[in-house]
Design a protein around this motif. Sequence first.
Motif, PDB file in Angstrom:
ATOM      1  N   ASN A 159      43.734  42.267  31.106  1.00 27.84           N
ATOM      2  CA  ASN A 159      42.942  40.576  31.562  1.00 27.84           C
ATOM      3  C   ASN A 159      42.557  40.416  32.717  1.00 27.84           C
ATOM      4  O   ASN A 159      42.976  41.718  33.867  1.00 27.84           O
ATOM      5  CB  ASN A 159      44.554  40.375  31.795  1.00 27.84           C
ATOM      6  N   ILE A 160      41.977  39.832  33.590  1.00 28.85           N
ATOM      7  CA  ILE A 160      41.246  39.858  34.761  1.00 28.85           C
ATOM      8  C   ILE A 160      41.816  38.378  35.194  1.00 28.85           C
ATOM      9  O   ILE A 160      41.241  37.221  34.324  1.00 28.85           O
ATOM     10  CB  ILE A 160      39.807  40.369  34.344  1.00 28.85           C
ATOM     11  N   PHE A 161      42.023  38.501  36.844  1.00 27.09           N
ATOM     12  CA  PHE A 161      42.069  37.998  37.423  1.00 27.09           C
ATOM     13  C   PHE A 161      42.076  37.795  38.874  1.00 27.09           C
ATOM     14  O   PHE A 161      42.112  38.656  39.455  1.00 27.09           O
ATOM     15  CB  PHE A 161      43.591  36.801  37.177  1.00 27.09           C
ATOM     16  N   TYR A 162      41.537  36.813  39.575  1.00 26.02           N
ATOM     17  CA  TYR A 162      41.430  36.809  41.470  1.00 26.02           C
ATOM     18  C   TYR A 162      42.349  36.869  41.712  1.00 26.02           C
ATOM     19  O   TYR A 162      43.778  35.555  41.637  1.00 26.02           O
ATOM     20  CB  TYR A 162      40.186  35.105  41.103  1.00 26.02           C
ATOM     21  N   SER A 163      42.445  37.619  42.408  1.00 22.89           N
ATOM     22  CA  SER A 163      44.141  37.586  44.104  1.00 22.89           C
ATOM     23  C   SER A 163      43.512  37.219  45.228  1.00 22.89           C
ATOM     24  O   SER A 163      42.038  37.858  45.469  1.00 22.89           O
ATOM     25  CB  SER A 163      44.230  39.178  43.794  1.00 22.89           C
ATOM     26  N   GLU A 164      43.367  36.233  45.475  1.00 25.25           N
ATOM     27  CA  GLU A 164      43.406  35.361  46.977  1.00 25.25           C
ATOM     28  C   GLU A 164      44.364  36.088  47.794  1.00 25.25           C
ATOM     29  O   GLU A 164      43.402  36.429  48.809  1.00 25.25           O
ATOM     30  CB  GLU A 164      43.731  33.897  47.752  1.00 25.25           C
ATOM     31  N   ALA A 165      45.448  37.095  47.561  1.00 25.00           N
ATOM     32  CA  ALA A 165      45.435  38.210  49.276  1.00 25.00           C
ATOM     33  C   ALA A 165      44.726  39.061  48.774  1.00 25.00           C
ATOM     34  O   ALA A 165      44.953  40.082  49.971  1.00 25.00           O
ATOM     35  CB  ALA A 165      47.137  38.851  48.679  1.00 25.00           C
ATOM     36  N   ASP A 166      44.337  40.323  48.114  1.00 23.25           N
ATOM     37  CA  ASP A 166      43.414  41.267  48.147  1.00 23.25           C
ATOM     38  C   ASP A 166      41.547  41.048  47.584  1.00 23.25           C
ATOM     39  O   ASP A 166      41.429  40.895  48.061  1.00 23.25           O
ATOM     40  CB  ASP A 166      43.614  41.534  46.499  1.00 23.25           C
ATOM     41  N   GLU A 167      42.331  39.128  47.665  1.00 23.56           N
ATOM     42  CA  GLU A 167      40.544  38.998  48.524  1.00 23.56           C
ATOM     43  C   GLU A 167      39.168  40.123  46.850  1.00 23.56           C
ATOM     44  O   GLU A 167      38.257  39.996  47.674  1.00 23.56           O
ATOM     45  CB  GLU A 167      39.719  39.119  49.427  1.00 23.56           C
ATOM     46  N   GLY A 168      39.674  39.634  46.261  1.00 24.09           N
ATOM     47  CA  GLY A 168      38.625  40.357  44.245  1.00 24.09           C
ATOM     48  C   GLY A 168      39.474  40.599  43.295  1.00 24.09           C
ATOM     49  O   GLY A 168      40.940  38.943  43.698  1.00 24.09           O
ATOM     50  N   TYR A 169      39.255  40.927  42.774  1.00 34.34           N
ATOM     51  CA  TYR A 169      39.567  40.818  41.080  1.00 34.34           C
ATOM     52  C   TYR A 169      40.322  41.698  40.382  1.00 34.34           C
ATOM     53  O   TYR A 169      40.081  43.106  41.593  1.00 34.34           O
ATOM     54  CB  TYR A 169      38.875  40.681  40.129  1.00 34.34           C
ATOM     55  N   ILE A 170      41.410  41.451  40.222  1.00 38.96           N
ATOM     56  CA  ILE A 170      42.646  42.437  39.233  1.00 38.96           C
ATOM     57  C   ILE A 170      41.964  42.598  37.840  1.00 38.96           C
ATOM     58  O   ILE A 170      42.180  41.022  37.292  1.00 38.96           O
ATOM     59  CB  ILE A 170      43.861  42.014  39.454  1.00 38.96           C
ATOM     60  N   ALA A 171      42.126  43.756  37.400  1.00 38.46           N
ATOM     61  CA  ALA A 171      41.615  43.788  35.595  1.00 38.46           C
ATOM     62  C   ALA A 171      43.736  45.148  35.253  1.00 38.46           C
ATOM     63  O   ALA A 171      43.502  45.168  36.186  1.00 38.46           O
ATOM     64  CB  ALA A 171      41.070  44.352  35.300  1.00 38.46           C
ATOM     65  N   ASP A 172      44.172  43.996  34.134  1.00 44.50           N
ATOM     66  CA  ASP A 172      45.232  44.715  33.717  1.00 44.50           C
ATOM     67  C   ASP A 172      45.350  44.794  32.512  1.00 44.50           C
ATOM     68  O   ASP A 172      44.594  43.905  31.991  1.00 44.50           O
ATOM     69  CB  ASP A 172      46.461  44.676  34.311  1.00 44.50           C
ATOM     70  N   ILE A 173      46.085  45.927  32.578  1.00 48.39           N
ATOM     71  CA  ILE A 173      46.421  46.327  30.345  1.00 48.39           C
ATOM     72  C   ILE A 173      47.955  45.950  31.015  1.00 48.39           C
ATOM     73  O   ILE A 173      48.658  47.114  30.867  1.00 48.39           O
ATOM     74  CB  ILE A 173      45.926  47.273  29.785  1.00 48.39           C
ATOM     75  N   PRO A 174      48.490  44.712  30.131  1.00 44.09           N
ATOM     76  CA  PRO A 174      49.412  44.546  29.626  1.00 44.09           C
ATOM     77  C   PRO A 174      50.566  46.221  29.215  1.00 44.09           C
ATOM     78  O   PRO A 174      51.659  46.079  29.250  1.00 44.09           O
ATOM     79  CB  PRO A 174      49.526  43.678  29.198  1.00 44.09           C
ATOM     80  N   ASP A 175      50.266  46.360  28.179  1.00 44.05           N
ATOM     81  CA  ASP A 175      50.119  47.314  27.036  1.00 44.05           C
ATOM     82  C   ASP A 175      50.484  49.011  27.918  1.00 44.05           C
ATOM     83  O   ASP A 175      51.608  49.550  27.168  1.00 44.05           O
ATOM     84  CB  ASP A 175      49.811  47.701  25.855  1.00 44.05           C
ATOM     85  N   LEU A 176      50.048  49.350  29.312  1.00 37.79           N
ATOM     86  CA  LEU A 176      50.338  50.244  30.020  1.00 37.79           C
ATOM     87  C   LEU A 176      51.181  50.091  30.494  1.00 37.79           C
ATOM     88  O   LEU A 176      49.895  49.302  31.541  1.00 37.79           O
ATOM     89  CB  LEU A 176      48.575  50.683  29.354  1.00 37.79           C
ATOM     90  N   LYS A 177      51.926  50.128  30.709  1.00 42.54           N
ATOM     91  CA  LYS A 177      52.397  49.707  32.120  1.00 42.54           C
ATOM     92  C   LYS A 177      51.956  50.003  33.157  1.00 42.54           C
ATOM     93  O   LYS A 177      51.837  51.746  33.336  1.00 42.54           O
ATOM     94  CB  LYS A 177      54.421  50.184  31.970  1.00 42.54           C
TER      95      LYS A 177
END
Length: 71
Positions: free
Chosen positions: A7-25
């Motif tokens: 998943n890649i999404f914009y984070s207003e709090a971080d003022e950038g993009y977050i990428a995460d892999i849900p299957d890997l906690k």
Amino acid sequence: MKDYHINIFYSEADEGYIADIPDLKYCSAFGETPEAALQEVQIAKESWLEAAKAAGKVIPEPKYRPVIYQI
């Protein structure tokens, strides 16, 4: 070859993009662009998998998550 969903999404709090892999906690990364976040999460994924193997942890299988659009 199956790979992990990212998943890649914009984070207003971080003022950038977050990428995460849900299957890997807790496997996630930050980037100023979506591309940078993707590159960083690929590095994080390799580190996560190496650490899990070294610790003898079970590594989850990748899960395919299709996107279904209804019209």
